[in-house]
Write a protein that holds these residues in place. Structure first.
Motif, PDB file in Angstrom:
ATOM      1  N   VAL A 169      -0.954 -78.839 -29.693  1.00 42.40           N
ATOM      2  CA  VAL A 169       0.120 -77.890 -30.002  1.00 42.40           C
ATOM      3  C   VAL A 169       0.487 -76.995 -28.831  1.00 42.40           C
ATOM      4  O   VAL A 169       1.658 -76.842 -28.495  1.00 42.40           O
ATOM      5  N   LEU A 197       0.042 -79.483 -39.109  1.00 41.21           N
ATOM      6  CA  LEU A 197       1.061 -79.182 -38.102  1.00 41.21           C
ATOM      7  C   LEU A 197       2.148 -78.221 -38.571  1.00 41.21           C
ATOM      8  O   LEU A 197       2.508 -77.297 -37.854  1.00 41.21           O
ATOM      9  N   TYR A 239       1.726 -75.570 -35.790  1.00 42.87           N
ATOM     10  CA  TYR A 239       2.764 -75.650 -34.755  1.00 42.87           C
ATOM     11  C   TYR A 239       3.756 -74.513 -34.910  1.00 42.87           C
ATOM     12  O   TYR A 239       4.151 -73.867 -33.937  1.00 42.87           O
ATOM     13  N   SER A 293       7.947 -81.053 -36.732  1.00 39.72           N
ATOM     14  CA  SER A 293       6.705 -80.423 -37.159  1.00 39.72           C
ATOM     15  C   SER A 293       6.704 -80.166 -38.658  1.00 39.72           C
ATOM     16  O   SER A 293       5.661 -79.921 -39.246  1.00 39.72           O
TER      17      SER A 293
END
Lengths: 277, 301, 363
Positions: free
Chosen positions: A89, A153, A157, A111
């Motif tokens: 990330v 994620l 992220y 993402s």
């Protein structure tokens, strides 16, 4: 130039009718809903079905070897998840912001895609697509780590990316480079220290996700902590409730850290409207 | 906005020969390759496999039979049950969450921060501990069940069960309401006092303000919240599994059963068909979410 | 438009221990534009918001057309308010914003549309009714806000620093627009600002406020040429402070800037500080003079000369373009009086060295 200050102190809401009575009633009722199960768990774990006060549930829990081994497994997987998340990330987000800002929207959308594919379906797909190397895959529980990284994620992220966006990365990079810093130095010495809150937040989210994840682990037959809890839940309810309570409370710690760290920044952005003049 | 220094280094070197285009593209896009590769391997290929598999028979020939089975009989029933569960949970979570968010936003300082961090925690709570906490609360021997019995209200005698769709709807609120609170907190706090004061000075009562100004302005956020909650409820597996051990007919549970081989063998692609169904539902929800987010940001400039 | 007047009597407001309004009284006639001018925290916005009903008063009364509305809710007061920034409802078009108050008053659709078209015309935005706030510039948004406030035919118009969030050029053109509209509609208006140039340009009367108190109320000319207090003299326009000693009842002689005849009676032998505007001073070259021309700044329509005396004190003099020819920075000059002084104050008992230029300037 005067900046726009949102109603940081809720005054505008009070003007709109959300008064003390409203707040009190709502918060008490909702608060009760959330508190009762936790209290019930605590009570059940020491009273059990037979209704006498005992810590036997906790005792047998800590004596159970599977408890420790599953917890240890979950911790290991979580650590692997955290490391992998960090490696994936952090550089990607910074790279995109500095080199290809136009693709930021695309990366952001990507993402979020994991949110659109439920974890059950992910397992289904993984087994279907890679069934030929299934034997290789399923030997090590650490295959869970990349899966968790991917499933977390949307949270990790986005948390880190938000931090990157609120920092004027390009200006900092140009300033550092004009002073002669190399790329590595800029990254480590300038960018990361400023992104600490976002970084920690993203990593903790990934780690917490990995610790509590049940679906993939159980479907792939790995004995992680949540899987263990469900297993003993089938036979020993009090123990299951006890360990659930512990798990819930333990989860509170890192995630509270995330919000406290994240809150530092948003607090500086919010200013209540003071009476000027 | 690309760093001019890095750009200059790439483009302006009169003495050295022009770099091959491939090299330059690599320098620019190289950093995202690991990320994209990762997504490809662990997300896109599996998703693709589900997509293809849904239309494949067991010997690899294209067929619609999987879809037909998936949308009939017991499996249709599980879709219906999943929808009932999701819609019911969503309605309650949206309304309660919104009201709670209003109350929280109007609170100052420490309590509000506490709620925010707790909501974060609860929204991400794995379903397993939650299931057991509710067994202790509303299960056959749960404390609330007992208290209500002593007051003359015998829940289980009247057909209520924690291990049913209704029961799950209640349990799901534990992580869905926090999601709504988190989604709505920001937008509610971003309602400008100027709007409230302007509306009041133009003669609007408090109710009128919410009806004509407050709710319309919040509607994109409410929509996003609704969509996220629906997708969350639809895809949730852990809690249901922990509570019912695969006995409750919900789509995620069915897929899980097929994977762990609890059902007759040779139905692999049926699972894919069910999976496709789930992807479609959740993807639709995600699309609505993204679109409504874009609309919201336009207004609150 | 309703021809009512507005009367504020002894308004009191506390925020904790801070005395935001201290016995504030004011009368605004129908059709009059009164500007409340002062620095941040002086109470001007508090006063305005109290009139609007957005703040509760701790004491005092507000009368509109003779009726005591002090305890009336904001929603019932029928006052038009224009806020500092971005108060347009983002989900409604400009026309819909303007019609908002009318809708609440159950005006039928056709009449509403006619009125909003009228008002858009009035504020010069005839074809922009279908636009949303984010599609309008800051200046345009404030015009819509003005139209929205006027749509309900208010008895009083209240403007809370409506121009402060705008660019300089827009500020100037919009303030004239607001003045024109206000005159045309003939409504009692209170306009709050911290910009003294703005106040001087559009007000019928200016109320200069400081720490919750009204220091002076008068026409722009009165405020500018005849400030009642030191604060008003310094806040509005530029002012020089010259120290000197009185030689008789009407003259004060400064250390390095010459002698001045002052408006107030002074006692010979005592120390005083004279407040005088740059345009009431003149500068001329003089051989062997003890003061030097330190700086000459070009301001467009005039020059501003900074002169430093032998004792280090500085004064700013307004110089016309014709006069400026021939001056050289560094040359010996002397300052003389060209017009009346503003105020003469007893010198402060603790005399501190002032190394800062001795003129007060506020933007």
């Amino acid at each position: 130039m005067v900046t726009i200050t949102p109603g940081g102190d809720g005054l505008h809401l009070r003007q709109a009718g959300i008064g003390r009575a409203f707040r009190a009633i709502v918060l008490i009722i909702v608060g009760a809903f959330f508190l009762i199960p936790i209290l019930a768990s605590a009570r059940y774990s020491v009273l059990g079905v037979h209704n006498h006060l005992t810590l036997s549930a906790y005792r047998s829990l800590f004596a159970d070897p599977s408890f420790r081994s599953s917890l240890w497994l979950s911790l290991q997987v979580a650590i692997a998840t955290v490391i992998l998340t960090g490696l994936l990330v952090i550089p990607t987000s910074i790279w995109v912001t500095v080199r290809i800002p136009k693709l930021r929207g695309l990366l952001d959308a990507l993402s979020i895609v994991p949110l659109g594919v439920p974890s059950v379906v992910v397992v289904l797909g993984l087994l279907g697509a890679y069934h030929s190397i299934l034997n290789v895959i399923l030997t090590s529980p650490f295959i869970l780590a990349p899966i968790y990284v991917m499933l977390a994620l949307p949270y990790s992220y986005r948390t880190f990316d938000t931090a990157v966006r609120s920092l004027d990365v390009n200006t900092l990079v140009e300033a550092a480079q004009s002073l002669g810093a190399s790329w590595t130095r800029t990254l480590i010495g300038v960018l990361l220290p400023n992104l600490r809150a976002g970084m920690i937040g993203a990593l903790i989210l990934a780690g917490a996700y990995a610790l509590g994840e049940f679906v993939v682990a159980s479907l792939l037959s790995f004995n992680t902590f949540p899987v263990y809890i469900v297993q003993i839940g089938l036979t020993a309810a009090a123990e299951a409730v006890a360990v659930s309570l512990v798990a819930l409370l333990v989860a509170f710690v890192p995630l509270s850290l995330v919000t406290i760290l994240g809150g530092g920044r948003s607090k500086t952005k919010q200013r209540s409207i003071g009476v000027t003049g | 906005m690309v760093s001019t220094l890095t750009r200059n280094r790439e483009e302006s070197s009169p003495s050295s020969p022009p770099r091959p285009r491939r090299r330059r593209a690599l320098r620019r896009y190289g950093g995202v390759v690991p990320y994209l590769a990762f997504l490809l391997i662990f997300l896109l290929i599996p998703a693709f496999s589900v997509l293809i598999g849904a239309f494949e028979s067991n010997d690899g020939k294209p067929t619609l039979s999987n879809l037909r089975v998936a949308l009939s009989g017991p499996y249709l029933h599980s879709f219906v049950a999943s929808f009932e569960l999701s819609i019911g949970s969503t309605i309650i979570a949206v309304i309660v969450g919104f009201i709670a968010a209003l109350a929280v936003a109007a609170t100052r300082g420490r309590p509000r921060a506490l709620v925010q961090s707790s909501s974060s925690v609860l929204a991400n709570t794995g379903g397993v501990p939650l299931a057991f906490a509710f067994i202790a609360t509303l299960g056959n021997f749960g404390i609330v069940t007992k208290i209500l019995s002593s007051m003359g209200i015998h829940l289980y005698a009247h057909g209520f069960s924690l291990y049913s769709v209704i029961g799950l709807i209640i349990v799901y609120q534990y992580f869905l309401i926090p999601v709504m609170i988190l989604v709505m907190l920001g937008p509610i706090q971003n309602i400008r006092s100027a709007w409230v004061e302007a509306a009041r000075s133009l003669g609007a009562s408090k109710v009128r303000f919410w009806w004509s100004v407050g709710l319309p302005i919040l509607s994109p956020a409410i929509l996003s919240g609704t969509v996220v909650i629906f997708a969350d409820a639809f895809a949730a597996y852990a809690t249901a599994e922990a509570l019912t051990s695969g006995t409750l007919p919900l789509v995620p549970i069915q897929i899980g059963n097929l994977i762990s081989g609890n059902v007759a063998a040779g139905q692999g692609n049926l699972g894919n068909a069910l999976g496709l169904g789930m992807i479609v539902v959740v993807a639709l929800a995600a699309t609505v979410y993204v679109l409504s987010q874009r609309r919201a940001s336009r207004w609150l400039r | 438009m309703s021809q009512v007047d507005l009367r504020l009597e002894g308004l009191e407001k506390f925020y904790g221990s801070m005395h935001a309004l201290d016995g504030f009284s004011l009368e605004v006639a129908a059709g009059e534009l009164v500007v409340l001018l002062g620095p941040s925290g002086c109470g001007k916005t508090t006063a305005l918001r109290s009139v609007a009903g957005l703040e509760r008063l701790d004491g005092g009364h507000v009368f509109v057309g003779g009726v005591d509305i002090t305890n009336q809710a904001a929603a019932k007061r029928n006052m038009g308010i224009v806020f500092q920034h971005y108060s347009l409802f983002p989900h409604l078009t400009a026309s819909e914003n303007i019609e908002f108050g009318l809708k609440i008053r159950r005006v039928d659709a056709a009449s509403r549309r006619r009125r909003s078209a009228e008002l858009l015309e009035l504020v010069g935005l005839a074809d922009l009714g279908g636009r949303f706030a984010h599609q309008l510039s800051g200046g345009q948004q404030q015009r819509v806000a003005l139209a929205r406030a006027l749509a309900i035919e208010p008895s009083v118009l209240l403007l809370d620093e409506p121009l402060s969030a705008l660019d300089a050029k827009v500020r100037v053109s919009l303030r004239d627009e607001i003045r024109r509209v206000q005159k045309e509609v003939g409504i009692a208006t209170i306009f709050v600002t911290h910009d003294q140039e703005e106040a001087l340009a559009i007000a019928d009367r200016i109320g200069v406020m400081h720490a919750g108190v009204l220091e002076q109320l008068g026409s722009p000319a009165q405020i500018y040429t005849g400030p009642a207090t030191e604060f008003v003299a310094e806040f509005v326009g530029k002012v020089n402070r010259l120290s000197g000693k009185a030689t008789n009842e009407t003259t004060v002689v400064t250390k390095s800037f010459g002698a001045y005849s002052v408006g107030e009676p002074v006692v010979a032998g005592r120390d005083y500080e004279i407040l005088v505007r740059p345009e009431q001073l003149g500068v001329r070259g003089v051989a062997g003079g003890t003061s030097r021309l330190v700086e000459m700044s070009f301001l467009g329509s005039s020059f501003s000369a900074v002169v430093q005396g032998s004792d280090g004190a500085r004064a700013v003099v307004a110089v016309s373009p014709e006069e400026s020819i021939g001056f050289r920075v560094g040359e010996a000059v002397e300052i003389y009086q060209r017009g009346p002084t503003l105020l003469t104050l007893p010198a402060p008992s603790q005399h501190e060295e002032r190394s800062v230029p001795e003129f007060a300037e506020l933007d």
